[in-house]
Structures are given as structure tokens and as C-alpha cells.
Write a protein that holds these residues in place. Sequence first.
Motif, mmCIF file in Angstrom:
data_model
loop_
_atom_site.group_PDB
_atom_site.id
_atom_site.type_symbol
_atom_site.label_atom_id
_atom_site.label_comp_id
_atom_site.label_asym_id
_atom_site.label_seq_id
_atom_site.Cartn_x
_atom_site.Cartn_y
_atom_site.Cartn_z
ATOM 1 N N ARG A 31 18.390 -31.012 25.199
ATOM 2 C CA ARG A 31 17.799 -29.879 24.388
ATOM 3 C C ARG A 31 18.416 -28.612 24.734
ATOM 4 N N TRP A 32 18.356 -27.841 23.637
ATOM 5 C CA TRP A 32 18.901 -26.508 23.759
ATOM 6 C C TRP A 32 17.704 -25.620 23.737
ATOM 7 N N VAL A 33 17.478 -24.570 24.868
ATOM 8 C CA VAL A 33 16.160 -24.043 25.010
ATOM 9 C C VAL A 33 16.599 -22.413 24.807
ATOM 10 N N GLU A 34 16.004 -21.874 24.026
ATOM 11 C CA GLU A 34 16.210 -20.329 23.513
ATOM 12 C C GLU A 34 15.987 -19.432 24.918
ATOM 13 N N GLY A 35 16.992 -18.482 25.018
ATOM 14 C CA GLY A 35 16.872 -17.875 26.177
ATOM 15 C C GLY A 35 17.495 -18.072 27.355
ATOM 16 N N ALA A 36 17.647 -17.019 28.123
ATOM 17 C CA ALA A 36 18.487 -17.130 29.239
ATOM 18 C C ALA A 36 17.555 -18.159 30.328
ATOM 19 N N LEU A 37 18.299 -18.751 31.104
ATOM 20 C CA LEU A 37 17.762 -19.893 32.267
ATOM 21 C C LEU A 37 16.847 -18.961 33.155
ATOM 22 N N ARG A 39 14.279 -19.959 36.285
ATOM 23 C CA ARG A 39 13.810 -21.189 37.293
ATOM 24 C C ARG A 39 12.230 -21.031 37.728
ATOM 25 N N GLY A 40 11.795 -22.098 37.986
ATOM 26 C CA GLY A 40 10.283 -22.018 38.371
ATOM 27 C C GLY A 40 10.512 -21.922 40.003
ATOM 28 N N VAL A 41 9.468 -22.133 40.739
ATOM 29 C CA VAL A 41 9.155 -22.002 42.076
ATOM 30 C C VAL A 41 10.106 -23.375 42.757
ATOM 31 N N PHE A 42 10.248 -24.361 42.100
ATOM 32 C CA PHE A 42 10.827 -25.642 42.804
ATOM 33 C C PHE A 42 12.151 -25.547 42.193
ATOM 34 N N GLY A 43 12.657 -24.694 41.415
ATOM 35 C CA GLY A 43 14.001 -24.573 41.130
ATOM 36 C C GLY A 43 14.273 -25.106 39.745
ATOM 37 N N GLY A 44 13.276 -25.791 38.942
ATOM 38 C CA GLY A 44 13.500 -26.444 37.708
ATOM 39 C C GLY A 44 13.456 -25.330 36.746
ATOM 40 N N ALA A 45 14.231 -25.629 35.506
ATOM 41 C CA ALA A 45 14.103 -24.690 34.311
ATOM 42 C C ALA A 45 12.669 -24.501 33.648
ATOM 43 N N LYS A 46 12.173 -23.160 33.605
ATOM 44 C CA LYS A 46 10.957 -22.875 33.085
ATOM 45 C C LYS A 46 11.022 -23.077 31.505
ATOM 46 N N VAL A 47 10.605 -24.007 30.657
ATOM 47 C CA VAL A 47 10.730 -24.035 29.313
ATOM 48 C C VAL A 47 9.315 -24.082 28.539
ATOM 49 N N MET A 48 8.228 -24.001 29.148
ATOM 50 C CA MET A 48 6.855 -23.918 28.475
ATOM 51 C C MET A 48 6.825 -22.793 27.440
ATOM 52 N N GLY A 49 6.499 -23.131 26.484
ATOM 53 C CA GLY A 49 6.313 -22.195 25.317
ATOM 54 C C GLY A 49 7.698 -21.606 24.633
ATOM 55 N N ARG A 50 8.842 -22.189 25.159
ATOM 56 C CA ARG A 50 10.020 -21.567 24.428
ATOM 57 C C ARG A 50 10.472 -22.689 23.407
ATOM 58 N N PRO A 51 11.187 -21.990 22.238
ATOM 59 C CA PRO A 51 11.627 -22.883 21.074
ATOM 60 C C PRO A 51 12.774 -23.760 22.125
ATOM 61 N N GLN A 52 12.761 -25.231 21.600
ATOM 62 C CA GLN A 52 13.666 -26.136 22.000
ATOM 63 C C GLN A 52 14.116 -26.916 20.977
ATOM 64 N N TRP A 53 15.494 -27.090 20.898
ATOM 65 C CA TRP A 53 16.253 -28.062 19.631
ATOM 66 C C TRP A 53 16.727 -29.062 20.293
ATOM 67 N N GLU A 54 16.751 -30.180 19.575
ATOM 68 C CA GLU A 54 17.625 -31.157 19.975
ATOM 69 C C GLU A 54 19.101 -31.014 19.536
ATOM 70 N N ILE A 55 20.017 -31.383 20.508
ATOM 71 C CA ILE A 55 21.483 -31.257 20.442
ATOM 72 C C ILE A 55 22.157 -32.316 20.002
ATOM 73 N N ASP A 56 22.703 -32.248 18.669
ATOM 74 C CA ASP A 56 23.619 -33.271 18.172
ATOM 75 C C ASP A 56 24.914 -32.964 18.411
ATOM 76 N N VAL A 57 25.862 -34.061 19.016
ATOM 77 C CA VAL A 57 27.173 -33.962 19.192
ATOM 78 C C VAL A 57 27.953 -34.991 18.339
ATOM 79 N N TYR A 58 29.122 -34.205 18.004
ATOM 80 C CA TYR A 58 30.123 -34.940 17.154
ATOM 81 C C TYR A 58 31.311 -35.035 18.107
ATOM 82 N N ARG A 59 32.085 -35.971 17.912
ATOM 83 C CA ARG A 59 33.495 -36.202 18.894
ATOM 84 C C ARG A 59 34.451 -36.356 17.570
ATOM 85 N N CYS A 60 35.789 -35.488 17.922
ATOM 86 C CA CYS A 60 36.786 -35.612 17.089
ATOM 87 C C CYS A 60 37.692 -36.955 17.112
#
Length: 74
Positions: A31-37, A39-60
Motif C-alpha cells: 500500500r501507498w501511505v500519504e505523508g512522510a514515514l 515510526r512508532g515506539v517499536f520501529g514500525g510505520a505509523k499509519v493509523m488515520g492516514r489515507p492509504q492506497w492499493e499499489i497496482d504494478v505493471y511490467r513492461c
Amino acid sequence: MSDRKCTYCGATGLEPGFVRDAGEGSQGFARWVEGALRRGVFGGAKVMGRPQWEIDVYRCPQCRHLELFAENPV
């Protein structure tokens, strides 16, 4: 195949796919998460309440370059 065009070599007909997220507790897709990374207390990304988008990938099919798009909110 897609009507998208490769931004690297200009070829058309990009092949759809996805980037698999196999981390602990993941939902299986990246997923793509809006805004800069932030980190929480244990080092994981803080994403609660932030807009998230599914990433679609295409290969040439010509140069194998990957194009990523975030078009679907999660």
C-alpha cells in the motif's frame, strides 16, 4: 494487457501484476501511505488515520521496467 505506456522505453501493452507484501500481519499486497514515514515506539510505520492506497504494478514486456500506480483507496 493494459493500454498504459512504459515511461522508460515507450512500449505499450504493460502486463498487470502486484507487489506482494508477505510481512507479519500483512494483507498480502503493498500500500501507498500519504505523508512522510513516521515510526512508532517499536520501529514500525505509523499509519493509523492516514489515507492509504492499493499499489497496482505493471511490467513492461520489452524492457521489464515496473510502473507503479496508486488508484484504489484501501
